[in-house]
Design an enzyme around this catalytic site. Structure first.
Site, PDB file in Angstrom:
ATOM      1  N   ASP A   1      -1.392  -6.114  -0.571  1.00  0.00           N
ATOM      2  CA  ASP A   1      -1.479  -5.511   0.763  1.00  0.00           C
ATOM      3  C   ASP A   1      -2.922  -5.067   1.033  1.00  0.00           C
ATOM      4  O   ASP A   1      -3.468  -4.254   0.267  1.00  0.00           O
ATOM      5  CB  ASP A   1      -0.566  -4.269   0.755  1.00  0.00           C
ATOM      6  CG  ASP A   1       0.078  -4.010   2.086  1.00  0.00           C
ATOM      7  OD1 ASP A   1      -0.221  -4.728   3.052  1.00  0.00           O
ATOM      8  OD2 ASP A   1       0.915  -3.082   2.148  1.00  0.00           O
TER       9      ASP A   1
ATOM     10  N   GLU B   1      -1.370  -5.764   8.352  1.00  0.00           N
ATOM     11  CA  GLU B   1      -0.569  -5.246   9.465  1.00  0.00           C
ATOM     12  C   GLU B   1      -1.197  -5.608  10.806  1.00  0.00           C
ATOM     13  O   GLU B   1      -2.425  -5.594  10.944  1.00  0.00           O
ATOM     14  CB  GLU B   1      -0.454  -3.713   9.344  1.00  0.00           C
ATOM     15  CG  GLU B   1       0.308  -3.278   8.102  1.00  0.00           C
ATOM     16  CD  GLU B   1       0.510  -1.765   8.042  1.00  0.00           C
ATOM     17  OE1 GLU B   1       0.165  -1.058   9.014  1.00  0.00           O
ATOM     18  OE2 GLU B   1       1.025  -1.298   7.006  1.00  0.00           O
TER      19      GLU B   1
ATOM     20  N   GLU C   1       9.291  -4.603  10.384  1.00  0.00           N
ATOM     21  CA  GLU C   1       9.721  -3.283   9.904  1.00  0.00           C
ATOM     22  C   GLU C   1      10.278  -2.421  11.037  1.00  0.00           C
ATOM     23  O   GLU C   1       9.675  -2.331  12.122  1.00  0.00           O
ATOM     24  CB  GLU C   1       8.537  -2.560   9.224  1.00  0.00           C
ATOM     25  CG  GLU C   1       8.915  -1.166   8.728  1.00  0.00           C
ATOM     26  CD  GLU C   1       7.953  -0.573   7.712  1.00  0.00           C
ATOM     27  OE1 GLU C   1       7.005  -1.262   7.280  1.00  0.00           O
ATOM     28  OE2 GLU C   1       8.160   0.605   7.343  1.00  0.00           O
TER      29      GLU C   1
ATOM     30  N   ASP D   1       0.832  -1.210   0.000  1.00  0.00           N
ATOM     31  CA  ASP D   1       0.000   0.000   0.000  1.00  0.00           C
ATOM     32  C   ASP D   1       0.868   1.263   0.000  1.00  0.00           C
ATOM     33  O   ASP D   1       0.348   2.380  -0.030  1.00  0.00           O
ATOM     34  CB  ASP D   1      -1.026  -0.011   1.145  1.00  0.00           C
ATOM     35  CG  ASP D   1      -0.381   0.006   2.521  1.00  0.00           C
ATOM     36  OD1 ASP D   1       0.867  -0.039   2.607  1.00  0.00           O
ATOM     37  OD2 ASP D   1      -1.131   0.069   3.521  1.00  0.00           O
ATOM     38  N   SER D   2       2.196   1.089  -0.022  1.00  0.00           N
ATOM     39  CA  SER D   2       3.084   2.235  -0.265  1.00  0.00           C
ATOM     40  C   SER D   2       2.758   2.834  -1.626  1.00  0.00           C
ATOM     41  O   SER D   2       3.127   3.975  -1.924  1.00  0.00           O
ATOM     42  CB  SER D   2       4.557   1.803  -0.211  1.00  0.00           C
ATOM     43  OG  SER D   2       4.791   0.717  -1.081  1.00  0.00           O
TER      44      SER D   2
ATOM     45  N   LYS E   1      -1.192  -9.460   2.458  1.00  0.00           N
ATOM     46  CA  LYS E   1      -0.450  -9.012   3.643  1.00  0.00           C
ATOM     47  C   LYS E   1      -1.384  -8.141   4.478  1.00  0.00           C
ATOM     48  O   LYS E   1      -2.205  -7.401   3.912  1.00  0.00           O
ATOM     49  CB  LYS E   1       0.789  -8.194   3.228  1.00  0.00           C
ATOM     50  CG  LYS E   1       1.548  -7.609   4.427  1.00  0.00           C
ATOM     51  CD  LYS E   1       2.906  -7.075   4.026  1.00  0.00           C
ATOM     52  CE  LYS E   1       2.895  -5.627   3.599  1.00  0.00           C
ATOM     53  NZ  LYS E   1       2.418  -4.667   4.614  1.00  0.00           N
TER      54      LYS E   1
HETATM   55  O1  KIV Z   1       3.473  -1.018   1.547  1.00  0.00           O
HETATM   56  C1  KIV Z   1       4.603  -1.493   1.415  1.00  0.00           C
HETATM   57  O2  KIV Z   1       5.289  -1.277   0.421  1.00  0.00           O
HETATM   58  C2  KIV Z   1       5.096  -2.329   2.506  1.00  0.00           C
HETATM   59  C3  KIV Z   1       6.512  -2.766   2.461  1.00  0.00           C
HETATM   60  C4  KIV Z   1       7.429  -1.640   2.642  1.00  0.00           C
HETATM   61  C5  KIV Z   1       6.764  -3.859   3.422  1.00  0.00           C
HETATM   62  O3  KIV Z   1       4.373  -2.612   3.400  1.00  0.00           O
END
Ligand code: KIV
Length: 341
Positions: A134, A166, A233, A95-96, A164
């Site tokens: 994510d 969190e 992280e 989600d970056s 993924k």
């Molecule tokens: O959103 C993302 O890119 C991430 C990674 C940096 C692990 O969660």
């Protein structure tokens, strides 16, 4: 499908004007158009020639052998393609995306539909990597049922192989729900950016003995819930290494030292696809200068277009002298006709 054909037709001369290769008739229409006519075709979709699709089993094998697992983010078809060809075992549609690809302030803004769209693009490209999507903030925290509904969308619509999410102990029931339903889950503990407001910003986690114990407890809880691996992280290297030694699933570090079972970075950070002066976290190593190379190339194109050095003869299509002379005659005749009316 019809959309890409119409783009081809709109931006190019009619198809009938082009020379058709002998093999043309035998192939499906879309691939004929893309191979021969469109500069917008995907750049091939094969991964490393030698590699079979990475699966949970191959990830487990690497872990058991003690071979570090390579993970990289990708946000669209080209970045997914290059990560796959470079042999990344896991490609993460993180989600970056919100910040690095959509220009948002933080990850809380990105929507489920936006994540799904980008997952689909990456999955089309990353044919041999294990693709993980994510779950964005708000799409999984309300209940395990909400998380399962979202995760199913990621698999069915986003075409990813895993998701993924969190969180530590508090997310264990949710992770269990997903893994029991057959959806592989990559956990994410330590600094969890979706909770940056609660954490007081992007802060290193586990810097005190109590903090380190909390990260360990989170790791054990999500391992027990069935995560196939977990991102750790922004945790001190010694803490991450000790946690890794106490687990039986891989840790994927980001800002957590080299004692983890693998590493993950954000692709635009490590390829240097950003302008000079932008802040980058301490743990990022810049392996390239994609932004600098792109800037140079675009500036050269600008200059050559302005000076008419581009396009050169080799960038143009030929017409025989006879055909062109005939064309000129037709034009003269037409002009004369018009004048005589
Ligand atoms: O959103 C993302 O890119 C991430 C990674 C940096 C692990 O969660």
């Amino acid at each position: 499908m019809s959309r890409s054909i119409s783009i081809v037709n709109r931006s190019r001369a009619p198809l009938s004007q082009y020379t058709r290769p002998a093999s043309f008739a035998a192939r499906p229409l879309l691939s004929q158009c893309q191979d021969r006519f469109s500069s917008h075709s995907p750049m091939g979709s094969s991964g490393p020639a030698h590699r079979k699709k990475v699966t949970l089993n191959s990830i487990r094998t690497l872990y058991k052998k003690g071979e570090p697992i390579t993970v990289l983010t990708a946000h669209d078809f080209p970045s997914g393609h290059v990560a796959d060809v470079a042999g990344m075992e896991i490609v993460l549609v993180g989600d970056s995306l919100a910040m690095v690809a959509m220009g948002m302030e933080d990850t809380s803004e990105v929507l489920l539909e936006e994540m799904l769209l980008h997952c689909r693009s990456v999955s089309r490209a990353a044919k041999t990597s294990f693709v993980v999507g994510d779950l964005p903030m708000g799409s999984y925290e309300i209940s395990p049922e909400q998380a399962l509904e979202t995760a199913i969308k990621f698999v069915k619509e986003g075409r990813v192989q895993g998701v993924k999410l969190e969180g530590g102990i508090e997310m264990a029931p949710t992770i269990k729900k997903l893994t029991t339903a057959g959806i592989p889950v990559l956990g994410h503990i330590g600094l969890t950016p979706q909770r940056q407001n609660a954490l007081g910003g992007f802060r290193v986690q586990g810097k005190t003995s109590a903090g380190a114990l909390k990260v360990l407890k989170d790791a054990l809880a999500i391992q027990e819930a069935g995560c196939f691996a977990m991102v750790v992280e922004a945790v001190p290297a010694e803490v991450a290494a000790l946690i890794t030694r106490n687990l039986s699933v891989p840790t994927i570090g980001i800002g957590a030292g080299n004692g983890c079972s693998g590493q993950v970075l954000v692709q635009i950070d490590m390829t240097g696809n950003f302008p000079p002066g932008r802040f980058i976290p301490k743990f990022v190593k810049k392996y390239g200068d994609v932004w600098g190379e792109s800037l140079k190339a675009i500036e050269s194109y600008r200059d050559e277009t302005k000076s008419r050095a581009y396009p050169a003869p080799e960038h143009t299509y030929p017409i025989s002298k006879e055909e062109f002379a005939e064309f000129e005659c037709l034009l003269v005749e037409r002009t004369l006709d018009e004048k005589s009316v």
